[in-house]
Design a protein around this motif. Structure first.
Motif, PDB file in Angstrom:
ATOM      1  N   UNK A 139       1.262  34.225  63.119  1.00 19.10           N
ATOM      2  CA  UNK A 139       0.276  34.108  62.040  1.00 19.10           C
ATOM      3  C   UNK A 139       0.399  35.253  61.046  1.00 19.10           C
ATOM      4  N   UNK A 140       0.636  36.461  61.542  1.00 21.21           N
ATOM      5  CA  UNK A 140       0.770  37.612  60.647  1.00 21.21           C
ATOM      6  C   UNK A 140       1.991  37.463  59.747  1.00 21.21           C
ATOM      7  N   UNK A 141       3.100  37.021  60.304  1.00 23.32           N
ATOM      8  CA  UNK A 141       4.304  36.834  59.498  1.00 23.32           C
ATOM      9  C   UNK A 141       4.118  35.700  58.488  1.00 23.32           C
ATOM     10  N   UNK A 142       3.436  34.641  58.887  1.00 13.62           N
ATOM     11  CA  UNK A 142       3.181  33.533  57.958  1.00 13.62           C
ATOM     12  C   UNK A 142       2.312  33.998  56.798  1.00 13.62           C
ATOM     13  N   UNK A 143       1.279  34.786  57.094  1.00 23.06           N
ATOM     14  CA  UNK A 143       0.393  35.285  56.036  1.00 23.06           C
ATOM     15  C   UNK A 143       1.134  36.234  55.095  1.00 23.06           C
ATOM     16  N   UNK A 144       1.911  37.158  55.670  1.00 22.55           N
ATOM     17  CA  UNK A 144       2.653  38.115  54.855  1.00 22.55           C
ATOM     18  C   UNK A 144       3.675  37.393  53.981  1.00 22.55           C
ATOM     19  N   UNK A 145       4.344  36.396  54.532  1.00 20.39           N
ATOM     20  CA  UNK A 145       5.331  35.631  53.761  1.00 20.39           C
ATOM     21  C   UNK A 145       4.673  34.871  52.616  1.00 20.39           C
ATOM     22  N   UNK A 146       3.501  34.312  52.872  1.00 21.77           N
ATOM     23  CA  UNK A 146       2.783  33.581  51.823  1.00 21.77           C
ATOM     24  C   UNK A 146       2.404  34.505  50.676  1.00 21.77           C
ATOM     25  N   UNK A 147       1.971  35.717  50.987  1.00 24.67           N
ATOM     26  CA  UNK A 147       1.599  36.673  49.947  1.00 24.67           C
ATOM     27  C   UNK A 147       2.812  37.097  49.120  1.00 24.67           C
ATOM     28  N   UNK A 148       3.934  37.309  49.786  1.00 23.82           N
ATOM     29  CA  UNK A 148       5.150  37.695  49.064  1.00 23.82           C
ATOM     30  C   UNK A 148       5.608  36.557  48.164  1.00 23.82           C
ATOM     31  N   UNK A 149       5.569  35.336  48.655  1.00 24.04           N
ATOM     32  CA  UNK A 149       5.965  34.196  47.834  1.00 24.04           C
ATOM     33  C   UNK A 149       5.025  34.013  46.644  1.00 24.04           C
ATOM     34  N   UNK A 150       3.743  34.232  46.868  1.00 24.11           N
ATOM     35  CA  UNK A 150       2.771  34.110  45.782  1.00 24.11           C
ATOM     36  C   UNK A 150       3.012  35.171  44.722  1.00 24.11           C
ATOM     37  N   UNK A 151       3.289  36.390  45.131  1.00 25.03           N
ATOM     38  CA  UNK A 151       3.490  37.497  44.184  1.00 25.03           C
ATOM     39  C   UNK A 151       4.782  37.318  43.386  1.00 25.03           C
ATOM     40  N   UNK A 152       5.845  36.887  44.048  1.00 27.41           N
ATOM     41  CA  UNK A 152       7.144  36.801  43.389  1.00 27.41           C
ATOM     42  C   UNK A 152       7.393  35.461  42.709  1.00 27.41           C
ATOM     43  N   UNK A 153       6.689  34.398  43.165  1.00 23.59           N
ATOM     44  CA  UNK A 153       6.987  33.073  42.653  1.00 23.59           C
ATOM     45  C   UNK A 153       8.295  32.520  43.173  1.00 23.59           C
ATOM     46  N   UNK A 154       8.828  33.137  44.220  1.00 27.33           N
ATOM     47  CA  UNK A 154      10.099  32.727  44.806  1.00 27.33           C
ATOM     48  C   UNK A 154       9.896  32.245  46.236  1.00 27.33           C
ATOM     49  N   UNK A 155      10.687  31.234  46.648  1.00 25.37           N
ATOM     50  CA  UNK A 155      10.597  30.710  48.007  1.00 25.37           C
ATOM     51  C   UNK A 155      11.419  31.520  49.004  1.00 25.37           C
ATOM     52  N   UNK A 156      12.586  32.014  48.555  1.00 28.05           N
ATOM     53  CA  UNK A 156      13.533  32.731  49.419  1.00 28.05           C
ATOM     54  C   UNK A 156      13.998  31.870  50.596  1.00 28.05           C
ATOM     55  N   UNK A 157      14.010  30.567  50.411  1.00 29.91           N
ATOM     56  CA  UNK A 157      14.463  29.642  51.447  1.00 29.91           C
ATOM     57  C   UNK A 157      15.381  28.617  50.803  1.00 29.91           C
ATOM     58  N   UNK A 158      16.383  28.169  51.545  1.00 29.77           N
ATOM     59  CA  UNK A 158      17.341  27.187  51.032  1.00 29.77           C
ATOM     60  C   UNK A 158      16.657  25.828  50.892  1.00 29.77           C
TER      61      UNK A 158
END
Length: 210
Positions: free
Chosen positions: A28-47
């Motif tokens: 859950x912590x990694x999912x939340x942190x990843x969501x915040x990074x994606x929201x801030x950058x506007x990037x998915x970082x996934x293929x």
């Protein structure tokens, strides 16, 4: 989407295996942190392969929101006021993140009614199909996600905004926003992402086509 860091990344930074209670919280912590990074950058970082998005062109240029762009397979002009959607011919991808096109590129073989009202019927909105993303998250992104999760995981108290505890006669307390059960992004996290070139570009509008 998959988290941008793994439990192994956290264990590597801790220098020890995760405990059972820590392991239960990590997803859950990694999912939340990843969501915040994606929201801030506007990037998915996934293929992602063959995703279709609807974008507005600016002066004949369409900026694709996700990078790295792997290929562009189709560009379709979206019609308005009853005009049909039609494939664009002669579009060009710059090899980075810009597709160049023009209204005239999609006007061939249009019915006379729409050809006469070309600019009104085709206001510059396009449906673009392209593939993008990284085989794995960039190191800077993994580092930010991992430390965001670790700050919460290793907090000595579950109370948000407080890092402190009392054990017998000994006690300490430090106020700090974002620590507790919630993952938060700090100014240092944002700065690291910006220095790595992952700051969100302003003025981008996108609609995902499923």
């Amino acid at each position: 989407m998959e988290p941008l860091a793994t439990a192994g990344d956290l264990a590597d930074r801790l220098g020890r295996p995760l405990t059972a209670p820590e392991g239960a919280r990590v997803p859950s912590l990694l999912a939340d942190a990843s969501a915040l990074v994606r929201l801030f950058t506007g990037r998915d970082f996934s293929r992602t392969d063959n995703e279709t998005v609807v974008l507005r062109a600016q002066q004949g240029e369409i900026r694709l929101p996700q990078r790295p762009v792997l290929n562009v397979t189709q560009v379709v002009a979206v019609g308005a006021g009853g005009a049909p959607d039609i494939p664009v011919v002669g579009w060009q991808w710059d090899g980075i993140d810009i597709v160049r096109t023009s209204v005239s590129g999609c006007a061939i073989n249009l019915p006379e009614l729409w050809a006469d009202e070309e600019f009104e019927a085709y206001p510059g909105t396009y449906r673009v199909t392209y593939s993008h993303g990284d085989a794995q998250a960039p190191e800077a992104v993994v580092a930010v996600v991992a430390r965001m999760a670790l700050r919460t995981l290793t907090s000595p108290t579950m109370a948000g905004g407080v890092t402190g505890e009392t054990i017998g006669p000994y006690s300490y307390r430090t106020d700090g926003a974002g620590v507790g059960t919630a993952v938060a992004m700090t100014d240092d996290d944002r700065k690291m992402l910006e220095l790595a070139g992952y700051r969100r570009k302003a003025g981008m509008a996108m609609v995902r086509w499923r």
